[in-house]
Design a protein around this motif. Sequence first.
Motif, PDB file in Angstrom:
ATOM      1  N   ARG A  25       0.805  -1.227   0.000  1.00 51.27           N
ATOM      2  CA  ARG A  25       0.000   0.000   0.000  1.00 51.27           C
ATOM      3  C   ARG A  25       0.837   1.275   0.000  1.00 51.27           C
ATOM      4  O   ARG A  25       0.426   2.279  -0.564  1.00 51.27           O
ATOM      5  CB  ARG A  25      -0.997  -0.001   1.140  1.00 51.27           C
ATOM      6  CG  ARG A  25      -0.389  -0.027   2.514  1.00 51.27           C
ATOM      7  CD  ARG A  25      -1.441  -0.141   3.575  1.00 51.27           C
ATOM      8  NE  ARG A  25      -0.793  -0.412   4.851  1.00 51.27           N
ATOM      9  CZ  ARG A  25      -1.433  -0.732   5.929  1.00 51.27           C
ATOM     10  NH1 ARG A  25      -2.744  -0.811   5.909  1.00 51.27           N
ATOM     11  NH2 ARG A  25      -0.786  -0.964   7.037  1.00 51.27           N
ATOM     12  N   ARG A  26       2.004   1.264   0.615  1.00 55.31           N
ATOM     13  CA  ARG A  26       2.877   2.454   0.608  1.00 55.31           C
ATOM     14  C   ARG A  26       3.489   2.712  -0.760  1.00 55.31           C
ATOM     15  O   ARG A  26       3.921   3.817  -1.056  1.00 55.31           O
ATOM     16  CB  ARG A  26       4.019   2.276   1.603  1.00 55.31           C
ATOM     17  CG  ARG A  26       3.659   2.452   3.021  1.00 55.31           C
ATOM     18  CD  ARG A  26       4.853   2.275   3.927  1.00 55.31           C
ATOM     19  NE  ARG A  26       6.007   3.039   3.499  1.00 55.31           N
ATOM     20  CZ  ARG A  26       7.252   2.816   3.906  1.00 55.31           C
ATOM     21  NH1 ARG A  26       7.507   1.837   4.744  1.00 55.31           N
ATOM     22  NH2 ARG A  26       8.238   3.547   3.487  1.00 55.31           N
ATOM     23  N   PHE A  27       3.563   1.676  -1.575  1.00 52.28           N
ATOM     24  CA  PHE A  27       4.292   1.757  -2.839  1.00 52.28           C
ATOM     25  C   PHE A  27       3.370   1.669  -4.044  1.00 52.28           C
ATOM     26  O   PHE A  27       3.835   1.461  -5.159  1.00 52.28           O
ATOM     27  CB  PHE A  27       5.321   0.621  -2.907  1.00 52.28           C
ATOM     28  CG  PHE A  27       6.131   0.481  -1.659  1.00 52.28           C
ATOM     29  CD1 PHE A  27       7.118   1.399  -1.350  1.00 52.28           C
ATOM     30  CD2 PHE A  27       5.894  -0.553  -0.770  1.00 52.28           C
ATOM     31  CE1 PHE A  27       7.853   1.279  -0.183  1.00 52.28           C
ATOM     32  CE2 PHE A  27       6.632  -0.684   0.397  1.00 52.28           C
ATOM     33  CZ  PHE A  27       7.617   0.235   0.691  1.00 52.28           C
ATOM     34  N   ASP A  28       2.074   1.824  -3.842  1.00 47.73           N
ATOM     35  CA  ASP A  28       1.101   1.633  -4.912  1.00 47.73           C
ATOM     36  C   ASP A  28       1.358   2.523  -6.120  1.00 47.73           C
ATOM     37  O   ASP A  28       1.119   2.124  -7.254  1.00 47.73           O
ATOM     38  CB  ASP A  28      -0.310   1.860  -4.374  1.00 47.73           C
ATOM     39  CG  ASP A  28      -1.379   1.379  -5.324  1.00 47.73           C
ATOM     40  OD1 ASP A  28      -1.170   0.322  -5.953  1.00 47.73           O
ATOM     41  OD2 ASP A  28      -2.406   2.066  -5.456  1.00 47.73           O
ATOM     42  N   ASP A  29       1.870   3.718  -5.899  1.00 48.78           N
ATOM     43  CA  ASP A  29       2.098   4.630  -7.023  1.00 48.78           C
ATOM     44  C   ASP A  29       3.345   4.277  -7.832  1.00 48.78           C
ATOM     45  O   ASP A  29       3.576   4.864  -8.882  1.00 48.78           O
ATOM     46  CB  ASP A  29       2.180   6.075  -6.537  1.00 48.78           C
ATOM     47  CG  ASP A  29       3.277   6.274  -5.508  1.00 48.78           C
ATOM     48  OD1 ASP A  29       3.671   5.293  -4.852  1.00 48.78           O
ATOM     49  OD2 ASP A  29       3.730   7.420  -5.353  1.00 48.78           O
ATOM     50  N   THR A  30       4.142   3.305  -7.398  1.00 50.52           N
ATOM     51  CA  THR A  30       5.343   2.915  -8.143  1.00 50.52           C
ATOM     52  C   THR A  30       5.218   1.539  -8.779  1.00 50.52           C
ATOM     53  O   THR A  30       6.130   1.094  -9.456  1.00 50.52           O
ATOM     54  CB  THR A  30       6.577   2.903  -7.220  1.00 50.52           C
ATOM     55  OG1 THR A  30       6.386   1.934  -6.197  1.00 50.52           O
ATOM     56  CG2 THR A  30       6.821   4.262  -6.614  1.00 50.52           C
ATOM     57  N   ILE A  31       4.077   0.868  -8.593  1.00 52.22           N
ATOM     58  CA  ILE A  31       3.904  -0.506  -9.068  1.00 52.22           C
ATOM     59  C   ILE A  31       2.923  -0.550 -10.226  1.00 52.22           C
ATOM     60  O   ILE A  31       1.842   0.031 -10.169  1.00 52.22           O
ATOM     61  CB  ILE A  31       3.419  -1.413  -7.922  1.00 52.22           C
ATOM     62  CG1 ILE A  31       4.492  -1.480  -6.848  1.00 52.22           C
ATOM     63  CG2 ILE A  31       3.082  -2.801  -8.440  1.00 52.22           C
ATOM     64  CD1 ILE A  31       4.060  -2.209  -5.602  1.00 52.22           C
ATOM     65  N   ARG A  32       3.322  -1.264 -11.273  1.00 54.70           N
ATOM     66  CA  ARG A  32       2.462  -1.406 -12.447  1.00 54.70           C
ATOM     67  C   ARG A  32       1.702  -2.727 -12.437  1.00 54.70           C
ATOM     68  O   ARG A  32       0.517  -2.775 -12.749  1.00 54.70           O
ATOM     69  CB  ARG A  32       3.318  -1.311 -13.712  1.00 54.70           C
ATOM     70  CG  ARG A  32       2.529  -1.147 -14.969  1.00 54.70           C
ATOM     71  CD  ARG A  32       3.413  -0.896 -16.160  1.00 54.70           C
ATOM     72  NE  ARG A  32       4.519  -1.850 -16.149  1.00 54.70           N
ATOM     73  CZ  ARG A  32       5.680  -1.657 -16.746  1.00 54.70           C
ATOM     74  NH1 ARG A  32       5.894  -0.558 -17.401  1.00 54.70           N
ATOM     75  NH2 ARG A  32       6.628  -2.555 -16.701  1.00 54.70           N
TER      76      ARG A  32
END
Length: 135
Positions: free
Chosen positions: A37-44
């Motif tokens: 959830r902390r990294f959602d904006d970096t995962i495709r």
Amino acid sequence: MEQRDQCPIRLVSRVDSTVPRSVLEEYVGHRLHFALRRFDDTIRKVTVRLSDQNGPRRGVDTRCVIAVDLDHGGTLLVAATAAWPTVAITAAARRLNETLRRRMDREHVRGRRAPAMIERPRARLPPDRIAGEHG
């Protein structure tokens, strides 16, 4: 605050387990939601592969491999092996969280330090040490 849609999670399972596939899918989604959830904006995209290493023999034989495609084009792979699929999924999700956290921390530190490393201030000599003035 606008919430981005969750990244797609694909489960590839080659495990003959007493745990139904629908339950495994729900468990994977739940575990990865908390791990990523902390990294959602970096995962495709996320792909989770479960496989039985020993076939019908018992033992530590369920392997979980999680592949994460990042927005900037990189891919992370983490793996864990355990006797039960849920334990392997939990361990791999924890490793993935730690790996992503360390990677993001490194990139953050590099981004902060890069300009300072390019332009280093020159040491200033005291006035009595400047060339041409000898005492």
